[in-house]
Design a protein around this motif. Structure first.
Motif, PDB file in Angstrom:
ATOM      1  N   MET A   1       0.789  -1.061  -0.067  1.00 29.49           N
ATOM      2  CA  MET A   1      -0.056   0.275   0.059  1.00 29.49           C
ATOM      3  C   MET A   1       0.714   1.321   0.024  1.00 29.49           C
ATOM      4  SD  MET A   1      -2.975   1.001   2.670  1.00 29.49           S
ATOM      5  CE  MET A   1      -4.066  -0.383   2.394  1.00 29.49           C
ATOM      6  N   LYS A   2       0.764   2.157  -1.053  1.00 32.37           N
ATOM      7  CA  LYS A   2       1.605   3.480  -0.873  1.00 32.37           C
ATOM      8  C   LYS A   2       1.206   4.162   0.226  1.00 32.37           C
ATOM      9  CE  LYS A   2      -1.885   6.206  -3.648  1.00 32.37           C
ATOM     10  NZ  LYS A   2      -1.911   6.991  -4.811  1.00 32.37           N
ATOM     11  N   GLN A   3       2.041   5.254   0.616  1.00 32.51           N
ATOM     12  CA  GLN A   3       1.959   6.051   1.555  1.00 32.51           C
ATOM     13  C   GLN A   3       0.508   6.745   1.293  1.00 32.51           C
ATOM     14  OE1 GLN A   3       4.705   9.329   2.829  1.00 32.51           O
ATOM     15  NE2 GLN A   3       5.231   7.566   4.269  1.00 32.51           N
ATOM     16  N   ARG A   4      -0.040   7.005   2.519  1.00 33.03           N
ATOM     17  CA  ARG A   4      -1.431   7.955   2.236  1.00 33.03           C
ATOM     18  C   ARG A   4      -1.204   8.972   3.075  1.00 33.03           C
ATOM     19  NH1 ARG A   4      -4.684   3.353   4.700  1.00 33.03           N
ATOM     20  NH2 ARG A   4      -3.057   3.429   6.190  1.00 33.03           N
ATOM     21  N   ALA A   5      -1.142  10.170   2.568  1.00 30.21           N
ATOM     22  CA  ALA A   5      -0.910  11.590   3.211  1.00 30.21           C
ATOM     23  C   ALA A   5      -1.755  12.646   2.411  1.00 30.21           C
ATOM     24  CB  ALA A   5       0.496  11.843   3.349  1.00 30.21           C
ATOM     25  N   ALA A   6      -1.998  13.575   3.089  1.00 28.03           N
ATOM     26  CA  ALA A   6      -2.841  14.754   2.143  1.00 28.03           C
ATOM     27  C   ALA A   6      -2.417  15.877   3.136  1.00 28.03           C
ATOM     28  CB  ALA A   6      -4.153  14.345   2.502  1.00 28.03           C
ATOM     29  N   THR A   7      -2.462  17.189   2.423  1.00 26.03           N
ATOM     30  CA  THR A   7      -2.608  18.340   2.792  1.00 26.03           C
ATOM     31  C   THR A   7      -3.658  19.168   2.383  1.00 26.03           C
ATOM     32  OG1 THR A   7       0.058  18.433   2.617  1.00 26.03           O
ATOM     33  CG2 THR A   7      -1.029  20.613   3.015  1.00 26.03           C
ATOM     34  N   ILE A   8      -4.274  19.904   3.391  1.00 23.95           N
ATOM     35  CA  ILE A   8      -5.538  20.610   3.161  1.00 23.95           C
ATOM     36  C   ILE A   8      -5.239  22.140   3.563  1.00 23.95           C
ATOM     37  CG2 ILE A   8      -7.990  21.201   3.461  1.00 23.95           C
ATOM     38  CD1 ILE A   8      -7.568  18.816   1.827  1.00 23.95           C
ATOM     39  N   GLU A   9      -5.471  23.046   3.019  1.00 20.36           N
ATOM     40  CA  GLU A   9      -5.580  24.508   3.486  1.00 20.36           C
ATOM     41  C   GLU A   9      -6.868  25.186   3.371  1.00 20.36           C
ATOM     42  OE1 GLU A   9      -2.480  26.361   1.142  1.00 20.36           O
ATOM     43  OE2 GLU A   9      -0.789  25.299   2.311  1.00 20.36           O
ATOM     44  N   ARG A  10      -7.099  25.858   4.269  1.00 20.55           N
ATOM     45  CA  ARG A  10      -8.226  26.608   4.378  1.00 20.55           C
ATOM     46  C   ARG A  10      -8.331  27.976   4.975  1.00 20.55           C
ATOM     47  NH1 ARG A  10     -14.057  25.267   5.460  1.00 20.55           N
ATOM     48  NH2 ARG A  10     -14.853  26.710   7.092  1.00 20.55           N
ATOM     49  N   LYS A  11      -8.683  29.009   4.155  1.00 24.97           N
ATOM     50  CA  LYS A  11      -8.633  30.361   4.614  1.00 24.97           C
ATOM     51  C   LYS A  11     -10.081  30.737   4.669  1.00 24.97           C
ATOM     52  CE  LYS A  11      -5.560  34.362   4.215  1.00 24.97           C
ATOM     53  NZ  LYS A  11      -4.398  34.966   3.805  1.00 24.97           N
ATOM     54  N   THR A  12     -10.664  31.384   5.873  1.00 21.22           N
ATOM     55  CA  THR A  12     -11.821  32.295   5.654  1.00 21.22           C
ATOM     56  C   THR A  12     -11.596  33.621   6.134  1.00 21.22           C
ATOM     57  OG1 THR A  12     -12.487  31.432   7.861  1.00 21.22           O
ATOM     58  CG2 THR A  12     -13.123  30.134   5.935  1.00 21.22           C
ATOM     59  N   LYS A  13     -12.636  34.426   6.693  1.00 13.30           N
ATOM     60  CA  LYS A  13     -12.305  35.398   7.584  1.00 13.30           C
ATOM     61  C   LYS A  13     -12.112  35.378   9.057  1.00 13.30           C
ATOM     62  CE  LYS A  13     -15.317  38.628   4.609  1.00 13.30           C
ATOM     63  NZ  LYS A  13     -16.307  39.311   4.128  1.00 13.30           N
ATOM     64  N   GLU A  14     -12.485  33.958   9.425  1.00 16.96           N
ATOM     65  CA  GLU A  14     -12.167  33.744  10.712  1.00 16.96           C
ATOM     66  C   GLU A  14     -10.865  32.796  10.974  1.00 16.96           C
ATOM     67  OE1 GLU A  14     -17.034  33.376  11.241  1.00 16.96           O
ATOM     68  OE2 GLU A  14     -15.935  31.661  11.101  1.00 16.96           O
ATOM     69  N   THR A  15     -10.778  32.007  10.188  1.00 15.90           N
ATOM     70  CA  THR A  15      -9.309  30.946  10.148  1.00 15.90           C
ATOM     71  C   THR A  15      -8.566  30.959   9.172  1.00 15.90           C
ATOM     72  OG1 THR A  15     -10.365  29.161   9.937  1.00 15.90           O
ATOM     73  CG2 THR A  15     -10.536  29.772  12.206  1.00 15.90           C
ATOM     74  N   ASP A  16      -7.089  30.699   9.376  1.00 13.89           N
ATOM     75  CA  ASP A  16      -6.374  30.327   8.249  1.00 13.89           C
ATOM     76  C   ASP A  16      -5.527  29.234   8.861  1.00 13.89           C
ATOM     77  OD1 ASP A  16      -4.367  30.437   6.341  1.00 13.89           O
ATOM     78  OD2 ASP A  16      -3.749  32.204   6.603  1.00 13.89           O
ATOM     79  N   ILE A  17      -5.990  28.046   8.125  1.00 16.62           N
ATOM     80  CA  ILE A  17      -5.285  26.708   8.519  1.00 16.62           C
ATOM     81  C   ILE A  17      -4.622  25.973   7.483  1.00 16.62           C
ATOM     82  CG2 ILE A  17      -6.160  24.347   9.361  1.00 16.62           C
ATOM     83  CD1 ILE A  17      -8.714  26.040  10.399  1.00 16.62           C
ATOM     84  N   SER A  18      -3.372  25.410   7.864  1.00 19.56           N
ATOM     85  CA  SER A  18      -2.908  24.383   7.005  1.00 19.56           C
ATOM     86  C   SER A  18      -2.747  23.102   7.629  1.00 19.56           C
ATOM     87  CB  SER A  18      -1.456  24.854   6.591  1.00 19.56           C
ATOM     88  OG  SER A  18      -0.682  24.135   5.688  1.00 19.56           O
ATOM     89  N   LEU A  19      -3.002  22.172   7.229  1.00 18.79           N
ATOM     90  CA  LEU A  19      -2.887  20.733   7.943  1.00 18.79           C
ATOM     91  C   LEU A  19      -2.352  19.623   6.899  1.00 18.79           C
ATOM     92  CD1 LEU A  19      -5.537  19.447  10.410  1.00 18.79           C
ATOM     93  CD2 LEU A  19      -4.563  18.042   8.571  1.00 18.79           C
ATOM     94  N   THR A  20      -1.397  18.994   7.454  1.00 16.65           N
ATOM     95  CA  THR A  20      -0.750  17.796   6.800  1.00 16.65           C
ATOM     96  C   THR A  20      -0.823  16.686   7.692  1.00 16.65           C
ATOM     97  OG1 THR A  20       0.717  19.032   5.431  1.00 16.65           O
ATOM     98  CG2 THR A  20       1.028  16.782   5.655  1.00 16.65           C
ATOM     99  N   ILE A  21      -1.598  15.411   7.074  1.00 12.68           N
ATOM    100  CA  ILE A  21      -1.566  14.207   7.912  1.00 12.68           C
ATOM    101  C   ILE A  21      -1.086  13.079   7.015  1.00 12.68           C
ATOM    102  CG2 ILE A  21      -3.978  13.557   7.217  1.00 12.68           C
ATOM    103  CD1 ILE A  21      -4.239  12.379  10.079  1.00 12.68           C
ATOM    104  N   ASN A  22      -0.420  12.098   7.496  1.00 15.37           N
ATOM    105  CA  ASN A  22       0.242  10.851   7.061  1.00 15.37           C
ATOM    106  C   ASN A  22      -0.231   9.941   7.692  1.00 15.37           C
ATOM    107  OD1 ASN A  22       1.518   8.907   6.044  1.00 15.37           O
ATOM    108  ND2 ASN A  22       3.795   9.596   6.466  1.00 15.37           N
ATOM    109  N   LEU A  23      -1.191   9.099   7.481  1.00  8.81           N
ATOM    110  CA  LEU A  23      -1.928   7.935   8.197  1.00  8.81           C
ATOM    111  C   LEU A  23      -0.774   6.895   8.282  1.00  8.81           C
ATOM    112  CD1 LEU A  23      -5.182   7.590   6.074  1.00  8.81           C
ATOM    113  CD2 LEU A  23      -4.700   8.943   8.270  1.00  8.81           C
TER     114      LEU A  23
END
Length: 196
Positions: free
Chosen positions: A1-23
């Protein structure tokens, strides 16, 4: 099974988030949400789930902790879903009973593609550090719906509020780790429908 990872970024007027997870990580993490107790909870989730997790959040904490915690849950759920992809070859289900001194927490996960949260935990204080305890449910609700997972969390026996919160996050990490594990006997998706 290949490595399972993802990065998501979300920016609103209330929050600015960058998140990366490697399962498929080792529990290494780098977490800065502006809410130290929340950082501690996410650290426990990542460490005990063996997920590598990077979370950087700038939120409107001058208002309160709501947007920061809820939006982090949304982004974490999206990242879990993205890292899992089509969910081929995974166990799909996971559960864990986690003892922490006088506290016993239960978590059960089904990566079914159908979002649902059953949450039973009553805190006797309004805050843990600067984290509003009512936001713990909102965090798990956001994760369950954005990841499209069936998530059950329950404090079976409680006492110390810190222990209760920490046990929930650690139990979630352990149950999710189990659900995302590879099942070598399963080539496709573990469903009679043929998809999740």
């Amino acid at each position: 099974m290949k490595q399972r990872a993802a990065t998501i970024e979300r920016k609103t007027k209330e929050t600015d988030i960058s998140l990366t997870i490697n399962l498929d990580g080792t529990g290494e993490n780098e977490i800065a949400t502006g809410i130290p107790f929340f950082d501690h909870m996410l650290n426990g989730f990542a460490r005990h789930g063996l997920f590598d997790l990077k979370v950087h959040v700038t939120g409107d904490l001058e208002v309160d902790s709501h947007h920061t915690i809820e939006d982090t849950g949304i982004v974490l759920g999206q990242a879990i879903a993205a890292a899992l992809g089509e969910k081929k070859g995974i166990k799909r289900y996971g559960s864990f009973l986690l003892p922490m001194d006088e506290t016993l927490a239960m978590c059960a996960v089904d990566l079914s593609g159908r979002p649902y949260l059953n949450y039973q935990a009553e805190f006797t204080v309004e805050k843990l550090g600067t984290l509003d305890t009512e936001m713990i449910r909102e965090f798990f609700y956001a994760v369950s719906y954005s990841a499209a997972m069936n998530l059950h969390l329950k404090i079976v026996d409680g006492g110390n509020n810190h222990h209760m919160a920490e046990a929930l996050f650690k139990a979630f990490g352990k149950a999710l780790d189990m659900a995302t594990m590879e099942e070598p006997r399963m080539n496709g998706v573990w469903s009679t429908k043929g998809s999740l």
